[in-house]
Structure formats: C-alpha cells, structure tokens
Write a protein that holds these residues in place. Structure first.
Motif, PDB file in Angstrom:
ATOM      1  N   ALA A 105      -8.942 -33.506 -32.953  1.00 23.19           N
ATOM      2  CA  ALA A 105      -9.575 -32.293 -32.280  1.00 23.19           C
ATOM      3  C   ALA A 105     -10.384 -32.742 -31.110  1.00 23.19           C
ATOM      4  O   ALA A 105     -11.557 -32.097 -32.408  1.00 23.19           O
ATOM      5  N   PRO A 106     -10.370 -32.954 -30.523  1.00 26.31           N
ATOM      6  CA  PRO A 106     -11.107 -33.330 -29.609  1.00 26.31           C
ATOM      7  C   PRO A 106     -11.981 -32.564 -29.057  1.00 26.31           C
ATOM      8  O   PRO A 106     -13.364 -32.723 -28.661  1.00 26.31           O
ATOM      9  N   TRP A 107     -11.889 -31.178 -29.337  1.00 25.50           N
ATOM     10  CA  TRP A 107     -12.279 -30.086 -28.523  1.00 25.50           C
ATOM     11  C   TRP A 107     -13.276 -29.449 -30.013  1.00 25.50           C
ATOM     12  O   TRP A 107     -14.540 -28.802 -29.879  1.00 25.50           O
ATOM     13  N   THR A 108     -13.471 -30.253 -31.498  1.00 30.50           N
ATOM     14  CA  THR A 108     -15.092 -30.274 -32.488  1.00 30.50           C
ATOM     15  C   THR A 108     -16.166 -31.274 -31.514  1.00 30.50           C
ATOM     16  O   THR A 108     -17.009 -31.097 -32.495  1.00 30.50           O
ATOM     17  N   ILE A 109     -15.972 -32.693 -30.557  1.00 34.47           N
ATOM     18  CA  ILE A 109     -16.835 -33.108 -30.514  1.00 34.47           C
ATOM     19  C   ILE A 109     -18.569 -32.522 -29.886  1.00 34.47           C
ATOM     20  O   ILE A 109     -18.352 -30.926 -28.989  1.00 34.47           O
ATOM     21  N   GLY A 110     -19.123 -32.815 -30.283  1.00 34.86           N
ATOM     22  CA  GLY A 110     -20.539 -31.755 -29.745  1.00 34.86           C
ATOM     23  C   GLY A 110     -20.664 -30.789 -30.608  1.00 34.86           C
ATOM     24  O   GLY A 110     -21.766 -30.019 -30.520  1.00 34.86           O
ATOM     25  N   THR A 111     -20.385 -30.743 -31.548  1.00 37.63           N
ATOM     26  CA  THR A 111     -20.782 -29.357 -33.189  1.00 37.63           C
ATOM     27  C   THR A 111     -20.786 -30.541 -34.320  1.00 37.63           C
ATOM     28  O   THR A 111     -20.840 -31.607 -34.226  1.00 37.63           O
ATOM     29  N   ALA A 112     -21.275 -29.584 -35.242  1.00 35.77           N
ATOM     30  CA  ALA A 112     -21.484 -30.054 -36.788  1.00 35.77           C
ATOM     31  C   ALA A 112     -20.141 -29.442 -37.770  1.00 35.77           C
ATOM     32  O   ALA A 112     -20.465 -28.500 -38.479  1.00 35.77           O
ATOM     33  N   VAL A 113     -19.543 -30.020 -37.242  1.00 38.85           N
ATOM     34  CA  VAL A 113     -18.283 -30.138 -38.226  1.00 38.85           C
ATOM     35  C   VAL A 113     -17.517 -31.338 -39.441  1.00 38.85           C
ATOM     36  O   VAL A 113     -16.754 -30.882 -40.474  1.00 38.85           O
TER      37      VAL A 113
ATOM     38  N   PHE B  46     -32.994 -46.461 -22.071  1.00 35.22           N
ATOM     39  CA  PHE B  46     -33.358 -46.184 -23.539  1.00 35.22           C
ATOM     40  C   PHE B  46     -34.290 -46.987 -23.705  1.00 35.22           C
ATOM     41  O   PHE B  46     -34.786 -48.308 -22.688  1.00 35.22           O
ATOM     42  N   SER B  47     -34.807 -46.704 -25.264  1.00 40.94           N
ATOM     43  CA  SER B  47     -36.302 -47.497 -25.370  1.00 40.94           C
ATOM     44  C   SER B  47     -35.455 -49.179 -25.206  1.00 40.94           C
ATOM     45  O   SER B  47     -35.450 -49.681 -25.911  1.00 40.94           O
ATOM     46  N   PRO B  48     -37.091 -49.595 -24.413  1.00 41.64           N
ATOM     47  CA  PRO B  48     -36.804 -51.754 -24.608  1.00 41.64           C
ATOM     48  C   PRO B  48     -36.940 -52.067 -26.187  1.00 41.64           C
ATOM     49  O   PRO B  48     -37.030 -52.914 -26.540  1.00 41.64           O
ATOM     50  N   LYS B  49     -37.832 -50.801 -27.184  1.00 42.95           N
ATOM     51  CA  LYS B  49     -37.617 -51.461 -28.248  1.00 42.95           C
ATOM     52  C   LYS B  49     -36.982 -51.836 -28.749  1.00 42.95           C
ATOM     53  O   LYS B  49     -36.061 -52.276 -29.805  1.00 42.95           O
ATOM     54  N   TYR B  50     -35.821 -50.968 -29.066  1.00 45.97           N
ATOM     55  CA  TYR B  50     -34.127 -51.478 -29.848  1.00 45.97           C
ATOM     56  C   TYR B  50     -33.394 -53.426 -28.746  1.00 45.97           C
ATOM     57  O   TYR B  50     -33.115 -52.996 -28.327  1.00 45.97           O
ATOM     58  N   GLU B  51     -33.201 -53.890 -30.357  1.00 46.54           N
ATOM     59  CA  GLU B  51     -32.340 -54.568 -29.788  1.00 46.54           C
ATOM     60  C   GLU B  51     -30.833 -54.445 -29.641  1.00 46.54           C
ATOM     61  O   GLU B  51     -30.091 -53.380 -30.044  1.00 46.54           O
ATOM     62  N   PRO B  52     -30.670 -55.661 -28.578  1.00 46.50           N
ATOM     63  CA  PRO B  52     -29.309 -55.020 -27.666  1.00 46.50           C
ATOM     64  C   PRO B  52     -28.496 -55.070 -28.842  1.00 46.50           C
ATOM     65  O   PRO B  52     -28.539 -55.685 -29.951  1.00 46.50           O
ATOM     66  N   ARG B  53     -27.137 -54.953 -29.116  1.00 43.26           N
ATOM     67  CA  ARG B  53     -26.017 -54.699 -29.388  1.00 43.26           C
ATOM     68  C   ARG B  53     -25.698 -54.066 -31.251  1.00 43.26           C
ATOM     69  O   ARG B  53     -25.803 -54.179 -31.977  1.00 43.26           O
ATOM     70  N   GLN B  54     -26.315 -53.156 -31.010  1.00 43.92           N
ATOM     71  CA  GLN B  54     -26.320 -52.497 -32.068  1.00 43.92           C
ATOM     72  C   GLN B  54     -26.023 -51.263 -31.746  1.00 43.92           C
ATOM     73  O   GLN B  54     -26.177 -50.860 -30.308  1.00 43.92           O
ATOM     74  N   ILE B  55     -25.407 -50.120 -32.571  1.00 45.45           N
ATOM     75  CA  ILE B  55     -24.792 -48.941 -33.107  1.00 45.45           C
ATOM     76  C   ILE B  55     -26.375 -47.907 -33.086  1.00 45.45           C
ATOM     77  O   ILE B  55     -26.927 -48.161 -33.520  1.00 45.45           O
ATOM     78  N   ILE B  56     -27.304 -47.195 -32.647  1.00 39.41           N
ATOM     79  CA  ILE B  56     -27.617 -46.051 -32.727  1.00 39.41           C
ATOM     80  C   ILE B  56     -27.027 -44.618 -32.980  1.00 39.41           C
ATOM     81  O   ILE B  56     -26.743 -43.865 -31.534  1.00 39.41           O
ATOM     82  N   VAL B  57     -26.642 -43.417 -33.869  1.00 37.40           N
ATOM     83  CA  VAL B  57     -26.574 -42.731 -33.844  1.00 37.40           C
ATOM     84  C   VAL B  57     -27.275 -41.336 -34.450  1.00 37.40           C
ATOM     85  O   VAL B  57     -27.925 -41.855 -35.172  1.00 37.40           O
ATOM     86  N   SER B  58     -27.595 -40.645 -33.179  1.00 40.23           N
ATOM     87  CA  SER B  58     -28.543 -39.589 -33.564  1.00 40.23           C
ATOM     88  C   SER B  58     -27.732 -38.432 -33.630  1.00 40.23           C
ATOM     89  O   SER B  58     -26.582 -37.666 -32.452  1.00 40.23           O
ATOM     90  N   PHE B  59     -27.955 -37.787 -35.017  1.00 41.55           N
ATOM     91  CA  PHE B  59     -27.593 -36.696 -35.585  1.00 41.55           C
ATOM     92  C   PHE B  59     -27.838 -35.399 -34.350  1.00 41.55           C
ATOM     93  O   PHE B  59     -27.702 -34.225 -33.898  1.00 41.55           O
ATOM     94  N   GLY B  60     -29.387 -35.659 -33.939  1.00 42.90           N
ATOM     95  CA  GLY B  60     -30.213 -34.563 -33.786  1.00 42.90           C
ATOM     96  C   GLY B  60     -29.674 -34.257 -32.436  1.00 42.90           C
ATOM     97  O   GLY B  60     -29.764 -33.133 -31.416  1.00 42.90           O
ATOM     98  N   ASP B  61     -28.771 -35.173 -31.496  1.00 42.65           N
ATOM     99  CA  ASP B  61     -28.281 -35.412 -29.868  1.00 42.65           C
ATOM    100  C   ASP B  61     -27.012 -35.056 -30.418  1.00 42.65           C
ATOM    101  O   ASP B  61     -26.768 -35.018 -28.404  1.00 42.65           O
ATOM    102  N   LYS B  62     -26.353 -35.487 -30.866  1.00 47.77           N
ATOM    103  CA  LYS B  62     -25.049 -35.544 -31.169  1.00 47.77           C
ATOM    104  C   LYS B  62     -24.408 -36.909 -29.797  1.00 47.77           C
ATOM    105  O   LYS B  62     -23.610 -36.594 -29.385  1.00 47.77           O
ATOM    106  N   LYS B  63     -25.325 -37.935 -30.640  1.00 46.27           N
ATOM    107  CA  LYS B  63     -24.845 -39.174 -29.175  1.00 46.27           C
ATOM    108  C   LYS B  63     -24.526 -40.063 -30.128  1.00 46.27           C
ATOM    109  O   LYS B  63     -25.769 -39.758 -31.342  1.00 46.27           O
ATOM    110  N   LEU B  64     -23.402 -40.886 -29.859  1.00 46.67           N
ATOM    111  CA  LEU B  64     -23.394 -42.426 -30.452  1.00 46.67           C
ATOM    112  C   LEU B  64     -24.208 -43.557 -28.839  1.00 46.67           C
ATOM    113  O   LEU B  64     -24.146 -42.899 -28.143  1.00 46.67           O
ATOM    114  N   TYR B  65     -25.196 -44.276 -29.297  1.00 44.24           N
ATOM    115  CA  TYR B  65     -26.133 -45.182 -28.047  1.00 44.24           C
ATOM    116  C   TYR B  65     -25.451 -46.493 -28.617  1.00 44.24           C
ATOM    117  O   TYR B  65     -25.650 -47.021 -29.799  1.00 44.24           O
ATOM    118  N   TRP B  66     -24.943 -46.615 -27.811  1.00 46.13           N
ATOM    119  CA  TRP B  66     -24.442 -48.552 -27.975  1.00 46.13           C
ATOM    120  C   TRP B  66     -25.541 -48.889 -27.009  1.00 46.13           C
ATOM    121  O   TRP B  66     -25.230 -49.197 -26.086  1.00 46.13           O
TER     122      TRP B  66
END
Length: 197
Positions: free
Chosen positions: A156-164, A55-75
């Motif tokens: 509802a685990p089948w909803t992961i990866g969707t916009a609901v 992940f980009s080293p410009k981000y400080e450790p111990r934070q959460i980035i939520v990307s709705f575009g990627d449909k991912k949460l990054y710790w």
C-alpha cells in the motif's frame, strides 16, 4: 410545468468510465507479464523518494535512525551524511520508541497477522505467502530485535507519510530494496519521536 432531466451528465459519466477503463488496460499492457500488482501501483504513484542529506556528525556511521516525528528513516552511511527514506509510522495506539538492532533479514517475507490484528479485523487472512502482490510486508523485511516489529516494504504505497501501521515501519518497496543490502544483521536501530529535519 414538467421538468425533464438532461441525460447529458449520465452520458458524460459513461464516457469518462470508458476512458478510465481504457487507460488502465493500456497501462497494464505496458507492464511486463511477470510484473506484480506492486509494480503497477508503483507505476501510478512513482514510489521511492530517498535522498542524501547532511546529518549530525555525532552519529556513528552504519546505523539506522527512525524518526516517527519526521516520518523518515535515516541510514547513516558516513559521518555527517545520511540517506533519508520516507516511511509510514505507527498509529497513535501503537506508538513505541527505543534502541534495538536488526536481528534477521528476509527476502519476500510471508505475513501472519498477530492475534491483536485478528481481533481488530477477523476478516484478515491467517497467512499470506512471500512474494504475493497483496502481502503487507512487501518485498523485504528487517526484523527488529525479539519484537514483532519490522522495517519492511508495503503493498500500500499510498500510506507512506501517514500514521497507520500497527508498530512496524513501512517503506516503499523501491526504498527497502535500496536499504536492504546496506544493512547487516546486528545493525543498531534507534527509534525515536525526535525530529532531525
């Protein structure tokens, strides 16, 4: 000329229903008696698919980035590296973004639908207790600032990866169980549509 319908398709359908019913019963027998419906669905869908990524080293450790575009949460656990978790994101009319923080954490949170949710679906229950297998909050919740939004598990685990969602960030229960102990109250959370992958 008289045309007779074959009974074979009906008999095949009945056999398949019987096989399906037997499979479900046998699968349920393999799950411990204390297991919940979520455990059974996890068995079927094999939820939870986190991975460690660069992940980009410009981000400080111990934070959460939520990307709705990627449909991912990054710790961001260390500089230049993150744990990536798949998520369900808000539907179009519930989209938002911004910087907030984790204001509270809860094990087996209860769920109360908002007035907007009840207006959209009056048949919703008025309250679901924590730990209930049909609780939409799942097994853990991280509360975001003073908002009604949460990072939480799901029934509802089948909803992961969707916009609901109605604004919350849903995770597989297995993944929110992994994230929960890593994240202290006060952790910075950036919610964005920016893509990182």
């Amino acid at each position: 000329m008289r045309i007779e319908r074959s009974r074979q398709p009906v008999q095949i359908a009945k056999r398949w229903r019987a096989v399906l019913a037997a499979t479900i019963i046998m699968s349920a027998a393999l799950i411990p008696a204390t297991a919940s419906a979520q455990d059974f669905f996890s068995f079927l869908w094999d939820g939870g698919s986190r991975s460690v990524i660069g992940f980009s080293p410009k981000y400080e450790p111990r934070q959460i980035i939520v990307s709705f575009g990627d449909k991912k949460l990054y710790w961001i656990h260390t500089r230049g590296e993150a744990i990536s978790y798949p998520i369900a994101v808000p539907r179009e009319q519930s989209r938002w973004q911004g910087v907030t923080s984790v204001s509270n954490k809860q094990v087996n949170p209860s769920w109360t639908p908002t007035p907007t949710m009840l207006a959209e679906n009056p048949r919703l229950p008025r309250w679901v207790p924590g730990g209930h297998p049909m609780n939409p909050m799942g097994v853990r919740a991280l509360y975001l600032g003073a908002s009604a939004y949460r990072i939480h598990g799901t029934d509802a685990p089948w909803t992961i990866g969707t916009a609901v969602s109605k604004g919350c960030i849903r995770m597989y229960n297995e993944d929110v169980l992994d994230l929960y102990p890593r994240v202290p109250v006060g952790t910075k959370v950036t919610v964005t549509w920016q893509r990182f992958s």
